[in-house]
Design a protein around this motif. Structure first.
Motif, PDB file in Angstrom:
ATOM      1  N   SER A 162      -8.307 -12.283  -6.752  1.00  0.00           N
ATOM      2  CA  SER A 162      -8.054 -13.571  -6.588  1.00  0.00           C
ATOM      3  C   SER A 162      -8.065 -14.730  -5.937  1.00  0.00           C
ATOM      4  O   SER A 162      -9.012 -15.622  -5.895  1.00  0.00           O
ATOM      5  CB  SER A 162      -7.951 -13.385  -8.806  1.00  0.00           C
ATOM      6  OG  SER A 162      -9.106 -12.351  -8.828  1.00  0.00           O
ATOM      7  N   LEU A 163      -6.247 -14.032  -5.548  1.00  0.00           N
ATOM      8  CA  LEU A 163      -6.025 -15.439  -5.098  1.00  0.00           C
ATOM      9  C   LEU A 163      -6.775 -15.916  -4.034  1.00  0.00           C
ATOM     10  O   LEU A 163      -6.509 -17.163  -3.409  1.00  0.00           O
ATOM     11  CB  LEU A 163      -4.594 -15.028  -5.318  1.00  0.00           C
ATOM     12  CG  LEU A 163      -3.664 -15.113  -5.815  1.00  0.00           C
ATOM     13  CD1 LEU A 163      -2.317 -14.222  -5.776  1.00  0.00           C
ATOM     14  CD2 LEU A 163      -3.543 -16.323  -7.096  1.00  0.00           C
ATOM     15  N   SER A 164      -7.133 -14.184  -3.144  1.00  0.00           N
ATOM     16  CA  SER A 164      -7.207 -14.900  -1.478  1.00  0.00           C
ATOM     17  C   SER A 164      -8.995 -15.377  -1.978  1.00  0.00           C
ATOM     18  O   SER A 164      -8.634 -16.007  -0.744  1.00  0.00           O
ATOM     19  CB  SER A 164      -7.916 -13.837  -0.940  1.00  0.00           C
ATOM     20  OG  SER A 164      -6.846 -12.765  -1.122  1.00  0.00           O
ATOM     21  N   LEU A 165      -9.453 -15.800  -3.049  1.00  0.00           N
ATOM     22  CA  LEU A 165     -10.700 -16.473  -2.754  1.00  0.00           C
ATOM     23  C   LEU A 165     -10.438 -17.526  -3.432  1.00  0.00           C
ATOM     24  O   LEU A 165     -10.604 -18.603  -3.075  1.00  0.00           O
ATOM     25  CB  LEU A 165     -11.918 -15.498  -3.762  1.00  0.00           C
ATOM     26  CG  LEU A 165     -12.380 -14.768  -3.523  1.00  0.00           C
ATOM     27  CD1 LEU A 165     -13.277 -13.653  -5.007  1.00  0.00           C
ATOM     28  CD2 LEU A 165     -13.170 -14.193  -2.359  1.00  0.00           C
ATOM     29  N   ASP A 166      -8.979 -17.686  -4.437  1.00  0.00           N
ATOM     30  CA  ASP A 166      -9.450 -18.848  -5.290  1.00  0.00           C
ATOM     31  C   ASP A 166      -8.204 -20.175  -4.047  1.00  0.00           C
ATOM     32  O   ASP A 166      -8.896 -21.023  -3.834  1.00  0.00           O
ATOM     33  CB  ASP A 166      -8.914 -19.323  -6.011  1.00  0.00           C
ATOM     34  CG  ASP A 166      -9.192 -18.144  -6.818  1.00  0.00           C
ATOM     35  OD1 ASP A 166     -10.926 -18.396  -7.221  1.00  0.00           O
ATOM     36  OD2 ASP A 166      -9.148 -17.742  -8.601  1.00  0.00           O
ATOM     37  N   ALA A 173      -3.803 -18.063   1.749  1.00  0.00           N
ATOM     38  CA  ALA A 173      -3.762 -16.401   1.792  1.00  0.00           C
ATOM     39  C   ALA A 173      -2.895 -15.988   1.335  1.00  0.00           C
ATOM     40  O   ALA A 173      -1.828 -15.818   0.781  1.00  0.00           O
ATOM     41  CB  ALA A 173      -3.555 -16.585   3.632  1.00  0.00           C
ATOM     42  N   CYS A 174      -3.667 -14.793   0.298  1.00  0.00           N
ATOM     43  CA  CYS A 174      -3.117 -13.885   0.040  1.00  0.00           C
ATOM     44  C   CYS A 174      -3.214 -12.130   0.317  1.00  0.00           C
ATOM     45  O   CYS A 174      -4.880 -12.468   0.700  1.00  0.00           O
ATOM     46  CB  CYS A 174      -3.923 -14.546  -1.515  1.00  0.00           C
ATOM     47  SG  CYS A 174      -2.818 -12.508  -2.687  1.00  0.00           S
ATOM     48  N   GLY A 175      -2.914 -11.444   0.631  1.00  0.00           N
ATOM     49  CA  GLY A 175      -2.148 -10.689   0.746  1.00  0.00           C
ATOM     50  C   GLY A 175      -1.451  -8.995   0.312  1.00  0.00           C
ATOM     51  O   GLY A 175      -0.985  -9.995  -0.208  1.00  0.00           O
ATOM     52  N   GLN A 176      -1.461  -8.028   0.419  1.00  0.00           N
ATOM     53  CA  GLN A 176      -1.264  -6.760  -0.340  1.00  0.00           C
ATOM     54  C   GLN A 176      -0.699  -5.939   0.725  1.00  0.00           C
ATOM     55  O   GLN A 176      -1.260  -5.463   1.246  1.00  0.00           O
ATOM     56  CB  GLN A 176      -1.821  -6.468  -1.501  1.00  0.00           C
ATOM     57  CG  GLN A 176      -0.991  -5.735  -2.059  1.00  0.00           C
ATOM     58  CD  GLN A 176      -2.260  -5.086  -3.712  1.00  0.00           C
ATOM     59  OE1 GLN A 176      -2.583  -5.627  -4.163  1.00  0.00           O
ATOM     60  NE2 GLN A 176      -2.486  -3.989  -3.776  1.00  0.00           N
ATOM     61  N   ILE A 177       0.954  -5.764  -0.005  1.00  0.00           N
ATOM     62  CA  ILE A 177       1.654  -4.525   0.924  1.00  0.00           C
ATOM     63  C   ILE A 177       2.177  -3.227  -0.113  1.00  0.00           C
ATOM     64  O   ILE A 177       1.801  -3.304  -0.959  1.00  0.00           O
ATOM     65  CB  ILE A 177       2.955  -4.478   1.716  1.00  0.00           C
ATOM     66  CG1 ILE A 177       3.063  -3.534   2.015  1.00  0.00           C
ATOM     67  CG2 ILE A 177       3.696  -5.590   1.279  1.00  0.00           C
ATOM     68  CD1 ILE A 177       4.249  -3.498   3.700  1.00  0.00           C
ATOM     69  N   ASP A 178       1.224  -2.008   0.245  1.00  0.00           N
ATOM     70  CA  ASP A 178       1.366  -1.334  -0.535  1.00  0.00           C
ATOM     71  C   ASP A 178       2.279  -0.359  -0.078  1.00  0.00           C
ATOM     72  O   ASP A 178       2.094   1.083   1.522  1.00  0.00           O
ATOM     73  CB  ASP A 178      -0.220   0.070  -0.692  1.00  0.00           C
ATOM     74  CG  ASP A 178      -1.158  -1.002  -1.346  1.00  0.00           C
ATOM     75  OD1 ASP A 178      -0.424  -2.149  -2.247  1.00  0.00           O
ATOM     76  OD2 ASP A 178      -2.255  -1.643  -1.025  1.00  0.00           O
ATOM     77  N   ILE A 179       4.054  -0.105  -0.412  1.00  0.00           N
ATOM     78  CA  ILE A 179       4.574   0.631   0.121  1.00  0.00           C
ATOM     79  C   ILE A 179       4.752   2.397  -0.894  1.00  0.00           C
ATOM     80  O   ILE A 179       5.184   1.882  -1.582  1.00  0.00           O
ATOM     81  CB  ILE A 179       6.087  -0.241  -0.103  1.00  0.00           C
ATOM     82  CG1 ILE A 179       5.713  -1.800   0.693  1.00  0.00           C
ATOM     83  CG2 ILE A 179       6.946   0.530   0.462  1.00  0.00           C
ATOM     84  CD1 ILE A 179       6.431  -2.186   0.536  1.00  0.00           C
ATOM     85  N   GLY A 180       4.830   3.325   0.447  1.00  0.00           N
ATOM     86  CA  GLY A 180       4.981   4.367  -0.582  1.00  0.00           C
ATOM     87  C   GLY A 180       5.757   4.782   0.080  1.00  0.00           C
ATOM     88  O   GLY A 180       6.596   5.229   1.739  1.00  0.00           O
ATOM     89  N   ASN A 181       7.374   5.525  -1.334  1.00  0.00           N
ATOM     90  CA  ASN A 181       8.519   5.876  -0.350  1.00  0.00           C
ATOM     91  C   ASN A 181       9.171   5.292   0.647  1.00  0.00           C
ATOM     92  O   ASN A 181      10.381   6.177   1.512  1.00  0.00           O
ATOM     93  CB  ASN A 181       7.919   7.907  -0.273  1.00  0.00           C
ATOM     94  CG  ASN A 181       7.605   8.096  -1.185  1.00  0.00           C
ATOM     95  OD1 ASN A 181       6.986   8.262  -2.366  1.00  0.00           O
ATOM     96  ND2 ASN A 181       7.440   9.528  -1.190  1.00  0.00           N
ATOM     97  N   ALA A 182       9.626   3.644   0.476  1.00  0.00           N
ATOM     98  CA  ALA A 182      10.819   3.497   1.551  1.00  0.00           C
ATOM     99  C   ALA A 182      12.129   3.838   0.296  1.00  0.00           C
ATOM    100  O   ALA A 182      11.781   4.038  -0.845  1.00  0.00           O
ATOM    101  CB  ALA A 182      10.479   2.608   1.170  1.00  0.00           C
ATOM    102  N   ARG A 183      12.974   3.636   0.739  1.00  0.00           N
ATOM    103  CA  ARG A 183      14.225   4.548   0.760  1.00  0.00           C
ATOM    104  C   ARG A 183      15.058   3.570  -0.248  1.00  0.00           C
ATOM    105  O   ARG A 183      15.630   2.673   0.543  1.00  0.00           O
ATOM    106  CB  ARG A 183      15.356   4.885   1.449  1.00  0.00           C
ATOM    107  CG  ARG A 183      16.606   5.903   1.434  1.00  0.00           C
ATOM    108  CD  ARG A 183      17.152   6.556   2.186  1.00  0.00           C
ATOM    109  NE  ARG A 183      16.738   7.419   3.306  1.00  0.00           N
ATOM    110  CZ  ARG A 183      16.625   8.684   2.767  1.00  0.00           C
ATOM    111  NH1 ARG A 183      16.810   9.067   2.071  1.00  0.00           N
ATOM    112  NH2 ARG A 183      15.768   8.970   4.623  1.00  0.00           N
TER     113      ARG A 183
END
Length: 244
Positions: A162-166, A173-183
């Motif tokens: 939604s933020l990317s469009l609005d 600009a709006c982006g998303q970082i999806d983080i897996g198993n950082a210590r």
């Protein structure tokens, strides 16, 4: 000097990201509840600004962002990072107040931070900026027993879209970082729960938290005409693809 506000900056991914941005020469606003940790970071680096606040407190957040902008002059990037995992287990074992606490921090808190950043970026001259939301692998493929966290992180993916469009008419600009198993403290807590349930459990592979932080820096340093919409960065051998 480029400027960023980081929520959840007192530990884990937030703290590591703040350190990476400071090393890269950015002015960094540090938001978290633990004022002593933020002050310690600010004492260590002239470009760090301690902004103690609870992300769920709209008035405190408004004051924190205003304080930062007054010192820094503008806001180029928000790393919308603060979050919690909450109670784990099947849905019929989850206390309702535990579910509500996760939603309060992970959705309402991130909404408040994004709302304030968006408003500042829209009003400043030159207009524009970038919002980076911390999603999770659970925003796409949940791990077992994570109904509270997974529900909240799916909502963040909707917020990002939604933020990317609005934001387009205002050069936000709006982006998303999806983080897996950082210590981080959150992942260490999950490992502790696994060992408590089964002392012989195999702990999941992890990566150093600095790898996630450098990925956020990469997203933040994109030119205005480019955007990393979604990025997944994770421990190479963790069960993600096809997990269930």
């Amino acid at each position: 000097m480029r400027t960023i506000v980081i929520t959840g900056a007192s530990s884990g991914i937030g703290k590591a990201t703040a350190e990476v941005f400071l090393d890269a020469g950015w002015k960094v606003g540090l938001i978290a509840r633990r004022a002593d940790r933020l002050e310690a970071m600010a004492n260590w680096h002239d470009n760090a600004v301690a902004l103690p606040a609870d992300v769920t407190d709209a008035d405190a957040m408004q004051a924190a962002v205003a304080t930062f902008v007054k010192q820094a002059g503008r806001l180029d990037v928000l790393f919308n990072n603060a979050g919690m995992f909450g109670p784990a287990g099947p849905i019929d074992e989850i206390p309702l107040d535990g579910f509500e606490q996760v939603l309060n921090v992970n959705i309402r808190g991130m909404f408040i931070a994004a709302q304030l950043a968006f408003g500042q970026m829209r009003r400043q001259d030159p207009q524009g900026g970038r919002i980076i939301n911390n999603g999770s692998l659970s925003a796409h493929n949940p791990r077992p027993g994570s109904v509270c966290y997974t529900t909240s992180k799916h909502a963040i993916t909707g917020l990002t879209r939604s933020l990317s469009l609005d934001g387009r008419p205002f050069d936000i600009a709006c982006g998303q970082i999806d983080i897996g198993n950082a210590r981080s403290e959150l992942v260490e807590e999950l490992n502790a729960r696994a060992l408590e349930a089964n002392p012989g459990a195999d702990l999941q592979p992890m990566m150093e938290v600095e790898e996630a932080a450098r990925s956020v820096l990469h997203m933040a340093e994109m030119p205005p005409e480019a955007n990393v919409q979604f990025m997944t960065v994770m421990a190479t051998k963790m069960p993600y693809i096809g997990r269930g």
